[in-house]
Write a protein that holds these residues in place. Structure first.
Motif, PDB file in Angstrom:
ATOM      1  N   PHE A  37     -16.507 -10.104   5.534  1.00 19.57           N
ATOM      2  CA  PHE A  37     -16.500 -10.318   4.084  1.00 19.57           C
ATOM      3  C   PHE A  37     -15.401  -9.472   3.445  1.00 19.57           C
ATOM      4  N   THR A  38     -15.233  -8.245   3.908  1.00 19.93           N
ATOM      5  CA  THR A  38     -14.185  -7.375   3.369  1.00 19.93           C
ATOM      6  C   THR A  38     -12.808  -7.988   3.575  1.00 19.93           C
ATOM      7  N   LEU A  39     -12.583  -8.568   4.737  1.00 21.71           N
ATOM      8  CA  LEU A  39     -11.307  -9.234   5.006  1.00 21.71           C
ATOM      9  C   LEU A  39     -11.127 -10.417   4.050  1.00 21.71           C
ATOM     10  N   GLY A  40     -12.161 -11.221   3.880  1.00 20.86           N
ATOM     11  CA  GLY A  40     -12.083 -12.352   2.957  1.00 20.86           C
ATOM     12  C   GLY A  40     -11.822 -11.908   1.529  1.00 20.86           C
ATOM     13  N   LEU A  41     -12.480 -10.848   1.113  1.00 22.86           N
ATOM     14  CA  LEU A  41     -12.279 -10.314  -0.236  1.00 22.86           C
ATOM     15  C   LEU A  41     -10.835  -9.830  -0.417  1.00 22.86           C
ATOM     16  N   SER A  42     -10.279  -9.237   0.623  1.00 24.30           N
ATOM     17  CA  SER A  42      -8.879  -8.784   0.570  1.00 24.30           C
ATOM     18  C   SER A  42      -7.932  -9.968   0.396  1.00 24.30           C
ATOM     19  N   VAL A  43      -8.173 -11.040   1.132  1.00 29.48           N
ATOM     20  CA  VAL A  43      -7.337 -12.239   1.008  1.00 29.48           C
ATOM     21  C   VAL A  43      -7.492 -12.842  -0.395  1.00 29.48           C
ATOM     22  N   LEU A  44      -8.722 -12.866  -0.900  1.00 24.21           N
ATOM     23  CA  LEU A  44      -8.973 -13.363  -2.250  1.00 24.21           C
ATOM     24  C   LEU A  44      -8.187 -12.558  -3.284  1.00 24.21           C
ATOM     25  N   MET A  45      -8.171 -11.248  -3.137  1.00 23.63           N
ATOM     26  CA  MET A  45      -7.420 -10.404  -4.071  1.00 23.63           C
ATOM     27  C   MET A  45      -5.924 -10.698  -4.007  1.00 23.63           C
ATOM     28  N   LEU A  46      -5.406 -10.949  -2.809  1.00 20.76           N
ATOM     29  CA  LEU A  46      -3.986 -11.313  -2.679  1.00 20.76           C
ATOM     30  C   LEU A  46      -3.699 -12.645  -3.380  1.00 20.76           C
ATOM     31  N   PHE A  47      -4.599 -13.619  -3.241  1.00 20.56           N
ATOM     32  CA  PHE A  47      -4.442 -14.902  -3.924  1.00 20.56           C
ATOM     33  C   PHE A  47      -4.401 -14.705  -5.434  1.00 20.56           C
ATOM     34  N   ILE A  48      -5.297 -13.863  -5.932  1.00 22.18           N
ATOM     35  CA  ILE A  48      -5.363 -13.628  -7.372  1.00 22.18           C
ATOM     36  C   ILE A  48      -4.090 -12.950  -7.870  1.00 22.18           C
ATOM     37  N   MET A  49      -3.623 -11.950  -7.141  1.00 22.32           N
ATOM     38  CA  MET A  49      -2.380 -11.269  -7.542  1.00 22.32           C
ATOM     39  C   MET A  49      -1.214 -12.246  -7.532  1.00 22.32           C
ATOM     40  N   ASP A  50      -1.162 -13.115  -6.521  1.00 26.19           N
ATOM     41  CA  ASP A  50      -0.099 -14.111  -6.448  1.00 26.19           C
ATOM     42  C   ASP A  50      -0.193 -15.103  -7.602  1.00 26.19           C
ATOM     43  N   ALA A  51      -1.397 -15.566  -7.888  1.00 21.77           N
ATOM     44  CA  ALA A  51      -1.585 -16.556  -8.957  1.00 21.77           C
ATOM     45  C   ALA A  51      -1.192 -16.000 -10.312  1.00 21.77           C
ATOM     46  N   HIS A  52      -1.476 -14.733 -10.536  1.00 19.71           N
ATOM     47  CA  HIS A  52      -1.186 -14.163 -11.852  1.00 19.71           C
ATOM     48  C   HIS A  52       0.246 -13.632 -11.961  1.00 19.71           C
ATOM     49  N   ASN A  53       0.669 -12.854 -11.027  1.00 15.70           N
ATOM     50  CA  ASN A  53       1.959 -12.177 -11.155  1.00 15.70           C
ATOM     51  C   ASN A  53       3.134 -13.005 -10.647  1.00 15.70           C
ATOM     52  N   LEU A  54       3.142 -13.297  -9.380  1.00  8.78           N
ATOM     53  CA  LEU A  54       4.297 -13.942  -8.762  1.00  8.78           C
ATOM     54  C   LEU A  54       4.559 -15.325  -9.340  1.00  8.78           C
ATOM     55  N   ARG A  55       3.526 -16.145  -9.448  1.00 11.37           N
ATOM     56  CA  ARG A  55       3.746 -17.518  -9.891  1.00 11.37           C
ATOM     57  C   ARG A  55       4.100 -17.607 -11.361  1.00 11.37           C
ATOM     58  N   ILE A  56       3.665 -16.667 -12.171  1.00 15.80           N
ATOM     59  CA  ILE A  56       4.105 -16.651 -13.577  1.00 15.80           C
ATOM     60  C   ILE A  56       5.606 -16.349 -13.630  1.00 15.80           C
ATOM     61  N   LYS A  57       6.054 -15.435 -12.795  1.00 13.23           N
ATOM     62  CA  LYS A  57       7.492 -15.122 -12.749  1.00 13.23           C
ATOM     63  C   LYS A  57       8.306 -16.310 -12.243  1.00 13.23           C
ATOM     64  N   VAL A  58       7.779 -17.052 -11.287  1.00 16.25           N
ATOM     65  CA  VAL A  58       8.457 -18.260 -10.803  1.00 16.25           C
ATOM     66  C   VAL A  58       8.585 -19.272 -11.933  1.00 16.25           C
ATOM     67  N   GLY A  59       7.539 -19.410 -12.738  1.00 16.99           N
ATOM     68  CA  GLY A  59       7.592 -20.316 -13.885  1.00 16.99           C
ATOM     69  C   GLY A  59       8.634 -19.898 -14.913  1.00 16.99           C
ATOM     70  N   LYS A  60       8.765 -18.591 -15.134  1.00 18.15           N
ATOM     71  CA  LYS A  60       9.789 -18.096 -16.067  1.00 18.15           C
ATOM     72  C   LYS A  60      11.190 -18.373 -15.537  1.00 18.15           C
ATOM     73  N   HIS A  61      11.384 -18.240 -14.240  1.00 11.75           N
ATOM     74  CA  HIS A  61      12.676 -18.572 -13.647  1.00 11.75           C
ATOM     75  C   HIS A  61      12.978 -20.063 -13.833  1.00 11.75           C
ATOM     76  N   ALA A  62      11.959 -20.905 -13.638  1.00 10.19           N
ATOM     77  CA  ALA A  62      12.146 -22.349 -13.826  1.00 10.19           C
ATOM     78  C   ALA A  62      12.539 -22.660 -15.269  1.00 10.19           C
ATOM     79  N   GLU A  63      11.930 -21.953 -16.215  1.00 14.12           N
ATOM     80  CA  GLU A  63      12.250 -22.162 -17.627  1.00 14.12           C
ATOM     81  C   GLU A  63      13.719 -21.846 -17.904  1.00 14.12           C
ATOM     82  N   VAL A  64      14.207 -20.742 -17.363  1.00 13.63           N
ATOM     83  CA  VAL A  64      15.611 -20.356 -17.559  1.00 13.63           C
ATOM     84  C   VAL A  64      16.537 -21.373 -16.899  1.00 13.63           C
TER      85      VAL A  64
END
Length: 130
Positions: free
Chosen positions: A64-91
């Motif tokens: 479960f701890t491993l799964g929770l760690s992967v879930l946290m990585l997904f959340i960080m990616d969804a919020h931080n990285l992909r928002i920045k990718v969208g801003k690059h697309a806008e430019v």
């Protein structure tokens, strides 16, 4: 068998909710399906599997701890990285004076939270009632 079916169910439920909410709010259900939006489908899928395991096998074990760690990585990616990718697309779209790249990529914290709720609910239902 539940482990295999659950992520697909989470994908369908989350996508259906996203379609319905976008149709009600903007009148564009089909056009706004994809990356971004409420609820986060990525978060729904991974959290459904993680919480199903937690509800079935217990929350205090290494898997479960491993799964929770992967879930946290997904959340960080969804919020931080992909928002920045969208801003690059806008430019890039502005540089070429047309919209070619999809600009709505990431998720707000509310969208992620709603994805977690969908995933936890489905995980609980699959662990206790199906």
């Amino acid at each position: 068998m539940k482990y295999i079916i659950l992520p697909f169910v989470a994908w369908v439920v989350s996508g259906t909710l996203k379609f319905l909410l976008n149709q009600i709010r903007y009148g564009k259900g089909k056009e706004l399906i994809g990356y971004g939006g409420l609820p986060s489908t990525h978060t729904s899928i991974i959290s459904s599997a993680v919480f199903f395991y937690g509800f079935s096998e217990g929350f205090f074990n290494p898997t479960f701890t491993l799964g929770l760690s992967v879930l946290m990585l997904f959340i960080m990616d969804a919020h931080n990285l992909r928002i920045k990718v969208g801003k690059h697309a806008e430019v890039l779209n502005k540089l070429q004076n047309e919209t070619v790249l999809r600009e709505r990529m990431g998720h707000t914290w509310l969208e992620i939270f709603c994805g977690l709720i969908v995933g936890m609910t489905l995980g609980y239902i699959f662990a206790n009632f199906l």
